[in-house]
Design a protein around this motif. Structure first.
Motif, PDB file in Angstrom:
ATOM      1  N   ALA A  53       1.680 -10.460   9.950  1.00  0.00           N
ATOM      2  CA  ALA A  53       2.844 -10.931   9.343  1.00  0.00           C
ATOM      3  C   ALA A  53       3.030  -9.831   8.453  1.00  0.00           C
ATOM      4  O   ALA A  53       4.032  -9.727   7.729  1.00  0.00           O
ATOM      5  CB  ALA A  53       2.664 -12.407   9.034  1.00  0.00           C
ATOM      6  N   GLU A  54       2.020  -9.121   7.710  1.00  0.00           N
ATOM      7  CA  GLU A  54       2.489  -8.252   6.512  1.00  0.00           C
ATOM      8  C   GLU A  54       2.924  -6.939   6.871  1.00  0.00           C
ATOM      9  O   GLU A  54       3.415  -6.073   6.038  1.00  0.00           O
ATOM     10  CB  GLU A  54       0.881  -7.872   6.011  1.00  0.00           C
ATOM     11  CG  GLU A  54       0.003  -8.944   5.490  1.00  0.00           C
ATOM     12  CD  GLU A  54       0.645  -9.457   4.281  1.00  0.00           C
ATOM     13  OE1 GLU A  54       1.192  -8.673   3.375  1.00  0.00           O
ATOM     14  OE2 GLU A  54       0.963 -10.752   3.942  1.00  0.00           O
ATOM     15  N   GLN A  62       4.944  -0.947   4.566  1.00  0.00           N
ATOM     16  CA  GLN A  62       4.834  -1.582   3.423  1.00  0.00           C
ATOM     17  C   GLN A  62       4.000  -3.006   3.429  1.00  0.00           C
ATOM     18  O   GLN A  62       4.330  -3.841   2.796  1.00  0.00           O
ATOM     19  CB  GLN A  62       6.166  -1.842   2.927  1.00  0.00           C
ATOM     20  CG  GLN A  62       7.147  -0.665   2.818  1.00  0.00           C
ATOM     21  CD  GLN A  62       8.580  -0.850   2.212  1.00  0.00           C
ATOM     22  OE1 GLN A  62       8.818  -1.973   1.502  1.00  0.00           O
ATOM     23  NE2 GLN A  62       9.335  -0.058   2.613  1.00  0.00           N
ATOM     24  N   ALA A  63       2.806  -2.784   3.980  1.00  0.00           N
ATOM     25  CA  ALA A  63       1.913  -4.023   4.123  1.00  0.00           C
ATOM     26  C   ALA A  63       1.086  -4.091   2.695  1.00  0.00           C
ATOM     27  O   ALA A  63       0.849  -3.266   1.913  1.00  0.00           O
ATOM     28  CB  ALA A  63       1.029  -3.860   5.065  1.00  0.00           C
ATOM     29  N   ASP A  64       1.114  -5.548   2.391  1.00  0.00           N
ATOM     30  CA  ASP A  64       0.415  -5.716   1.093  1.00  0.00           C
ATOM     31  C   ASP A  64      -1.136  -5.378   1.113  1.00  0.00           C
ATOM     32  O   ASP A  64      -1.781  -5.697   2.272  1.00  0.00           O
ATOM     33  CB  ASP A  64       0.466  -7.290   0.729  1.00  0.00           C
ATOM     34  CG  ASP A  64      -0.207  -7.696  -0.632  1.00  0.00           C
ATOM     35  OD1 ASP A  64       0.612  -7.288  -1.575  1.00  0.00           O
ATOM     36  OD2 ASP A  64      -1.372  -8.132  -0.846  1.00  0.00           O
ATOM     37  N   PHE A  65      -1.606  -4.534   0.275  1.00  0.00           N
ATOM     38  CA  PHE A  65      -3.019  -4.064   0.592  1.00  0.00           C
ATOM     39  C   PHE A  65      -3.941  -5.063   0.377  1.00  0.00           C
ATOM     40  O   PHE A  65      -4.637  -5.114   1.271  1.00  0.00           O
ATOM     41  CB  PHE A  65      -3.341  -3.087  -0.715  1.00  0.00           C
ATOM     42  CG  PHE A  65      -4.657  -2.561  -0.797  1.00  0.00           C
ATOM     43  CD1 PHE A  65      -4.691  -1.249   0.145  1.00  0.00           C
ATOM     44  CD2 PHE A  65      -5.611  -2.851  -1.475  1.00  0.00           C
ATOM     45  CE1 PHE A  65      -5.995  -0.683   0.113  1.00  0.00           C
ATOM     46  CE2 PHE A  65      -6.883  -2.428  -1.481  1.00  0.00           C
ATOM     47  CZ  PHE A  65      -7.273  -1.082  -0.631  1.00  0.00           C
ATOM     48  N   TYR A 106       0.919  -1.195  -0.136  1.00  0.00           N
ATOM     49  CA  TYR A 106       0.016   0.019  -0.116  1.00  0.00           C
ATOM     50  C   TYR A 106       0.838   1.142  -0.098  1.00  0.00           C
ATOM     51  O   TYR A 106       1.934   1.434   0.845  1.00  0.00           O
ATOM     52  CB  TYR A 106      -1.062   0.168   1.272  1.00  0.00           C
ATOM     53  CG  TYR A 106      -1.910   1.194   1.164  1.00  0.00           C
ATOM     54  CD1 TYR A 106      -2.719   1.678   0.274  1.00  0.00           C
ATOM     55  CD2 TYR A 106      -1.469   2.137   2.422  1.00  0.00           C
ATOM     56  CE1 TYR A 106      -3.248   2.875   0.459  1.00  0.00           C
ATOM     57  CE2 TYR A 106      -2.197   3.375   2.496  1.00  0.00           C
ATOM     58  CZ  TYR A 106      -3.366   3.667   1.383  1.00  0.00           C
ATOM     59  OH  TYR A 106      -4.073   4.742   1.735  1.00  0.00           O
ATOM     60  N   ASN A 107       0.784   2.260  -0.848  1.00  0.00           N
ATOM     61  CA  ASN A 107       1.445   3.380  -0.977  1.00  0.00           C
ATOM     62  C   ASN A 107       0.432   4.283  -1.814  1.00  0.00           C
ATOM     63  O   ASN A 107       0.028   4.202  -2.811  1.00  0.00           O
ATOM     64  CB  ASN A 107       2.468   3.145  -2.042  1.00  0.00           C
ATOM     65  CG  ASN A 107       3.270   4.669  -2.232  1.00  0.00           C
ATOM     66  OD1 ASN A 107       3.165   5.638  -1.694  1.00  0.00           O
ATOM     67  ND2 ASN A 107       4.429   4.599  -3.055  1.00  0.00           N
ATOM     68  N   PRO A 108      -0.073   5.326  -1.052  1.00  0.00           N
ATOM     69  CA  PRO A 108      -1.169   6.310  -1.807  1.00  0.00           C
ATOM     70  C   PRO A 108      -0.506   6.834  -2.974  1.00  0.00           C
ATOM     71  O   PRO A 108      -1.059   7.541  -3.935  1.00  0.00           O
ATOM     72  CB  PRO A 108      -1.483   7.196  -0.718  1.00  0.00           C
ATOM     73  CG  PRO A 108      -1.022   6.597   0.679  1.00  0.00           C
ATOM     74  CD  PRO A 108       0.137   5.630   0.298  1.00  0.00           C
ATOM     75  N   ALA A 109       0.648   7.309  -3.028  1.00  0.00           N
ATOM     76  CA  ALA A 109       1.411   7.841  -4.079  1.00  0.00           C
ATOM     77  C   ALA A 109       1.999   6.889  -5.260  1.00  0.00           C
ATOM     78  O   ALA A 109       2.614   7.524  -6.056  1.00  0.00           O
ATOM     79  CB  ALA A 109       2.736   8.851  -3.559  1.00  0.00           C
TER      80      ALA A 109
END
Length: 491
Positions: A391-392, A367-370, A270-273
């Protein structure tokens, strides 16, 4: 038997300024890669006949079926904020329209079917990779429950197209509620052709917003209807981590469907940018910018409709601004309602929005997977001992602190753990078109003429919310050396 398309064309009955009449350019040796048989049946077509050599020729544009009225649609558009007064279908030809089993009028269009008067020195063709990408992602979006154009078929042409290198040519048969765009209105607005704008608006109302016919201010209501659909559409994109990549006004559908899958992608971490598109150097169409850009595009539509609002310019502008002003609330309502469902909340309470934003902030920082974070949150709701969501996170303590508050909030609702997990799994997919998977499928097809990976990926993505133990690896995010950092347009 002959392949029959029950065409009932309406757009080609509009004035000649709306399109150019042009037939597909025949190809050398069409071969069917994939037919979407359920969609064919929905459209009133015979899938068995479409899978014959005659059917492949039609789907490749080598043969034009009876009743077709092939046209290339005219439109303009803002591309990355820069206005181009004439674009149009440069590599797509609308064969015609059919009425599907639900009574809905649907366009059948060939994408990659040869040059048109709008090709602007392009070859009008499509390479195999972008055709497979659009087939995969558009059908995945449909399975996710997001309004979208559909893919009826993919065909290789037996010819090569030249991009950076020679690539296998292909044609996608695309199905849409229509291919009318914000840019279609802009085409006539820049020419100050108010009669054409009114004719187009009337056509759109009759086709997509029939409930507005006969209302006191139908054109105001049309803008309001498009605003609402676009706001809800973009909210749905964000809820599954989808990034369109090229939200130009010519890629903004009036019907409220997702259209034109070029350098699109789904986020892993997940990264809003997040930006994947190789041509979006400034991040204009980044993940979190998509609502703002949708409103920008809708403002361009409002500008086109102003002459239909009345002769008093200032009053028309004020009315348009009021309609556009509904976008933020409509988007936020849809987005927040979707987020509450994703974290398992059945009711709305003060503090929910902040609680969910804290999760998103922690996901971005860690940096968790969305996709997997939300899916595994459902497991945690069903079983407090489940720690896959934890764990994410690079720092699991960040999740623990949030989860404590989340569980306190869940305790205020009467639903059982099993009910909550079932509800969460119904809105949190486990399978999305991971970029590295899509690229692997494309490479197998382009380099080895191997479509087995493509078939398997399409099969898995058709059931995105279902646990599929035999295909569990398709849920995995990419390893460091598998990450796709850029996606590309097919032109």
């Amino acid at each position: 038997m002959t392949v029959h398309f029950p065409f009932q064309n309406s757009y080609s009955a509009l004035p000649d300024s709306f399109f150019a009449r042009v037939a597909p350019t025949p190809v050398a040796a069409p071969r069917l890669i994939k037919l979407n048989r359920p969609l064919a049946v929905q459209l009133g077509l015979d899938p068995d006949l479409l899978e014959t050599p005659e059917g492949a020729e039609i789907l490749a544009g080598k043969t034009v079926p009876d009743g077709a009225d092939p046209i290339a649609m005219a439109y303009a558009g803002h591309q990355f904020g820069q206005f181009v007064p004439q674009l149009g279908d440069g590599r797509a030809i609308l064969l015609g329209e059919v009425i599907d089993k639900d009574g809905v009028r649907r366009d059948i269009q060939l994408k990659g079917s040869g040059p048109t008067p709008f090709s602007r020195r392009g070859d009008g063709r499509a390479a195999l990779g972008p055709v497979l990408r659009e087939y995969i992602v558009s059908e995945a979006m449909h399975a996710l429950g997001i309004p979208t154009t559909r893919s009826l078929a993919a065909v290789v042409t037996g010819e090569h197209v030249i991009r950076e290198t020679a690539l296998p040519g292909a044609v996608l048969t695309r199905v849409a509620s229509s291919h009318i765009r914000v840019g279609t209105f802009q085409f006539f607005a820049v020419r100050r052709d108010t009669d054409a704008i009114r004719r187009l608006a009337d056509h759109v109302i009759a086709r997509h917003y029939p409930e507005l016919s006969g209302t006191e201010r139908p054109y105001h209501a049309l803008l309001a209807g498009v605003v609402a659909r676009q706001a809800e559409l973009v909210a749905r994109w964000l809820l599954v981590g989808f990034i369109h990549g090229v939200m130009n006004t010519d890629n903004s559908s009036i019907s409220g469907e997702t259209i034109d899958y070029g350098p699109c992608a789904f986020m892993d971490a997940y990264n809003p940018a997040q930006v994947f598109s190789s041509i979006d150097e400034m991040g204009r169409y980044a993940y979190a910018n998509q609502p703002r850009i949708a409103l920008w595009n809708l403002t361009r539509l409002a500008e086109c409709l102003l002459p239909l609002f009345g002769e008093e310019q200032d009053k028309a502008v004020e009315q348009a601004q009021e309609i556009l002003g509904a976008f933020p609330e409509t988007f936020s309502k849809a987005y927040q309602a979707g987020l509450r469902k994703k974290v398992g909340l059945f009711t709305e309470r003060d503090g929910d929005e902040a609680l969910i934003q804290d999760l998103l902030d922690a996901m971005a920082k860690n940096q968790a997977d969305f996709t997997l974070t939300f899916r595994r949150l459902g497991d945690a709701a069903g079983d407090p001992a489940a720690d896959d969501a934890r764990a994410e996170f690079m720092d699991p303590a960040a999740f623990d602190e949030w989860a404590r508050r989340w569980r306190e909030r869940l305790a205020a609702e009467p639903q059982s753990a099993a009910e909550r997990q079932t509800a969460m799994n119904a809105v949190n997919p486990i399978f999305i078109p991971r970029n590295h998977r899509v690229e692997a499928v494309i490479q197998a097809a382009v380099n080895n003429d191997d479509y087995a990976p493509f078939e398997e990926l399409v099969k898995v993505l058709a059931r995105p919310y279902a646990d599929q133990p035999d295909y569990a690896a398709y849920a995995d995010p990419p390893l460091p050396d598998q990450r796709v950092l850029q996606t590309f347009c097919g032109t």
